[in-house]
Design an enzyme around this catalytic site. Sequence first.
Site, PDB file in Angstrom:
ATOM      1  CG  ASP A  94      22.426  26.362 -52.047  1.00 28.86           C
ATOM      2  OD1 ASP A  94      21.520  26.954 -51.739  1.00 28.86           O
ATOM      3  OD2 ASP A  94      22.101  24.970 -51.991  1.00 28.86           O
TER       4      ASP A  94
ATOM      5  CB  SER B 232      14.831  23.997 -52.633  1.00 30.41           C
ATOM      6  OG  SER B 232      14.497  24.870 -51.624  1.00 30.41           O
ATOM      7  CB  SER B 233      14.381  21.789 -47.350  1.00 33.49           C
ATOM      8  OG  SER B 233      15.496  20.948 -47.608  1.00 33.49           O
ATOM      9  NE  ARG B 234      14.429  28.913 -47.003  1.00 29.87           N
ATOM     10  CZ  ARG B 234      15.760  28.809 -46.878  1.00 29.87           C
ATOM     11  NH1 ARG B 234      16.413  28.369 -47.756  1.00 29.87           N
ATOM     12  NH2 ARG B 234      16.038  29.402 -45.624  1.00 29.87           N
TER      13      ARG B 234
ATOM     14  CG  HIS C  76      19.600  17.213 -48.904  1.00 33.42           C
ATOM     15  ND1 HIS C  76      18.246  17.501 -48.674  1.00 33.42           N
ATOM     16  CD2 HIS C  76      20.277  18.437 -48.600  1.00 33.42           C
ATOM     17  CE1 HIS C  76      18.132  18.735 -48.177  1.00 33.42           C
ATOM     18  NE2 HIS C  76      19.140  19.370 -48.309  1.00 33.42           N
TER      19      HIS C  76
ATOM     20  CD  GLU D 124      17.122  10.931 -55.133  1.00 30.78           C
ATOM     21  OE1 GLU D 124      16.428  10.455 -54.078  1.00 30.78           O
ATOM     22  OE2 GLU D 124      18.204  10.595 -55.442  1.00 30.78           O
TER      23      GLU D 124
ATOM     24  CG  MET E 299      20.621  23.709 -42.998  1.00 26.77           C
ATOM     25  SD  MET E 299      20.382  25.396 -42.767  1.00 26.77           S
ATOM     26  CE  MET E 299      19.003  25.874 -43.970  1.00 26.77           C
ATOM     27  N   GLY E 300      18.883  19.125 -43.124  1.00 25.97           N
ATOM     28  CA  GLY E 300      18.014  18.202 -43.174  1.00 25.97           C
ATOM     29  C   GLY E 300      16.758  18.591 -43.958  1.00 25.97           C
TER      30      GLY E 300
ATOM     31  N   GLY F  57      26.385  21.293 -53.071  1.00 25.19           N
ATOM     32  CA  GLY F  57      25.434  21.129 -54.288  1.00 25.19           C
ATOM     33  C   GLY F  57      25.726  22.490 -55.269  1.00 25.19           C
TER      34      GLY F  57
HETATM   35  P1  AMP Z   1      20.813  22.481 -47.267  1.00 26.10           P
HETATM   36  O1  AMP Z   1      20.159  21.415 -46.538  1.00 26.10           O
HETATM   37  O2  AMP Z   1      19.784  23.451 -48.103  1.00 26.10           O
HETATM   38  O3  AMP Z   1      21.780  23.537 -46.468  1.00 26.10           O
HETATM   39  O4  AMP Z   1      21.676  21.730 -48.294  1.00 26.10           O
HETATM   40  C1  AMP Z   1      22.714  20.935 -47.991  1.00 26.10           C
HETATM   41  C2  AMP Z   1      23.674  20.542 -49.290  1.00 26.10           C
HETATM   42  O5  AMP Z   1      22.686  19.961 -50.153  1.00 26.10           O
HETATM   43  C3  AMP Z   1      24.079  21.875 -49.948  1.00 26.10           C
HETATM   44  O6  AMP Z   1      25.377  21.475 -50.325  1.00 26.10           O
HETATM   45  C4  AMP Z   1      23.135  22.092 -51.001  1.00 26.10           C
HETATM   46  O7  AMP Z   1      23.849  23.023 -52.067  1.00 26.10           O
HETATM   47  C5  AMP Z   1      22.931  20.716 -51.382  1.00 26.10           C
HETATM   48  N1  AMP Z   1      21.632  20.496 -52.318  1.00 26.10           N
HETATM   49  C6  AMP Z   1      20.496  21.211 -51.815  1.00 26.10           C
HETATM   50  N2  AMP Z   1      19.576  20.945 -52.783  1.00 26.10           N
HETATM   51  C7  AMP Z   1      20.212  20.395 -53.731  1.00 26.10           C
HETATM   52  C8  AMP Z   1      19.870  20.376 -55.310  1.00 26.10           C
HETATM   53  N3  AMP Z   1      18.695  20.556 -55.481  1.00 26.10           N
HETATM   54  N4  AMP Z   1      20.809  19.630 -56.152  1.00 26.10           N
HETATM   55  C9  AMP Z   1      22.092  19.459 -55.583  1.00 26.10           C
HETATM   56  N5  AMP Z   1      22.465  19.777 -54.439  1.00 26.10           N
HETATM   57  C10 AMP Z   1      21.483  20.167 -53.445  1.00 26.10           C
END
Ligand code: AMP
Length: 282
Positions: free
Chosen positions: A147, A182-184, A34, A32, A27-28, A144
């Site tokens: 999640d 986390s992006s959050r 991602h 690190e 989701m952008g 990742g």
């Molecule tokens: P998201 O942008 O939050 O939807 O995450 C995209 C992908 O990146 C998903 O497969 C997440 O599980 C993975 N991801 C996000 N944060 C992490 C992290 N800290 N370590 C490993 N993978 C991550």
Amino acid sequence: MQVLTTREALISWRKKAQGHVGFVPTMGALHEGHLSLVRQSLTENDWTVVSIFVNPRQFGPKEDYERYPRTPEMDTRLLQNLGVSAVFMPSESEMYSPEDEFHISATRLSRLWCGGYRVGHFDGVALVLTKLFHLVMPTRAYFGEKDFQQVRIVEKMVEELFFPIQVVRHPTVREPDGLAMSSRNAYLSPRGRAQAVALYKALQYLHALTAQHQNTAFLIEETLRYLKENYPDVEVEYLAIVDEHSLEALEHLRQSARPRALIAAYVEGVRLIDNLPLSPVP
Ligand code: AMP
């Protein structure tokens, strides 16, 4: 690097990509965590596609869809520097139509844990991934373990619906103090950021306790007490000890060869999650 914004452009790019294609859906607001998935894909495939799409269907009506961080210029720069082949950044209307009727739903896995609090969340994830998988037709797709419930649901969906895709799990990437990236995390104030490490600290505390105690009710109660005492601003949504495959709650660690602790908690109104594998009882 090709920046693709329409399905048509992606499909025609895909027709030309011979060999193994790795896919990293995101989701952008890339960090690190991602990028680490992207690097793994780059080493294992001839081509790597990253999608950036803040999927409205996986947000509840009171969730943070509107304010979710969006940093497309920075994201494309980072991906270009890594050597990604193509980035897919569709608009909402490219992915959904008001006439859409179909919906992908797991009867059990999607309703547990996060799914119990974020009703419909995993259905939204499954739907967007189904669409993206059909467009990208990847050899491998990278997810990742941060999640964890999501990666289990994707593995089950790919297996059950016969997607010819290998799902690759990537370990959680953490900040130096242990907070899962986390992006959050960007929503947190410096004080909130300091409290956010509580999730990882709690998981570590629980893990250490398992050397002496294997009854999960005790482990959970004792860890919640630890959290309340040391991180009073953290509001726990759930803390669970589950079998890693079924995600069903365990009463005793000996019931599973692969136990894992899962946690979701709010810090300054920001919902954070984390998880940690536990050692099985010998
Ligand atoms: P998201 O942008 O939050 O939807 O995450 C995209 C992908 O990146 C998903 O497969 C997440 O599980 C993975 N991801 C996000 N944060 C992490 C992290 N800290 N370590 C490993 N993978 C991550």
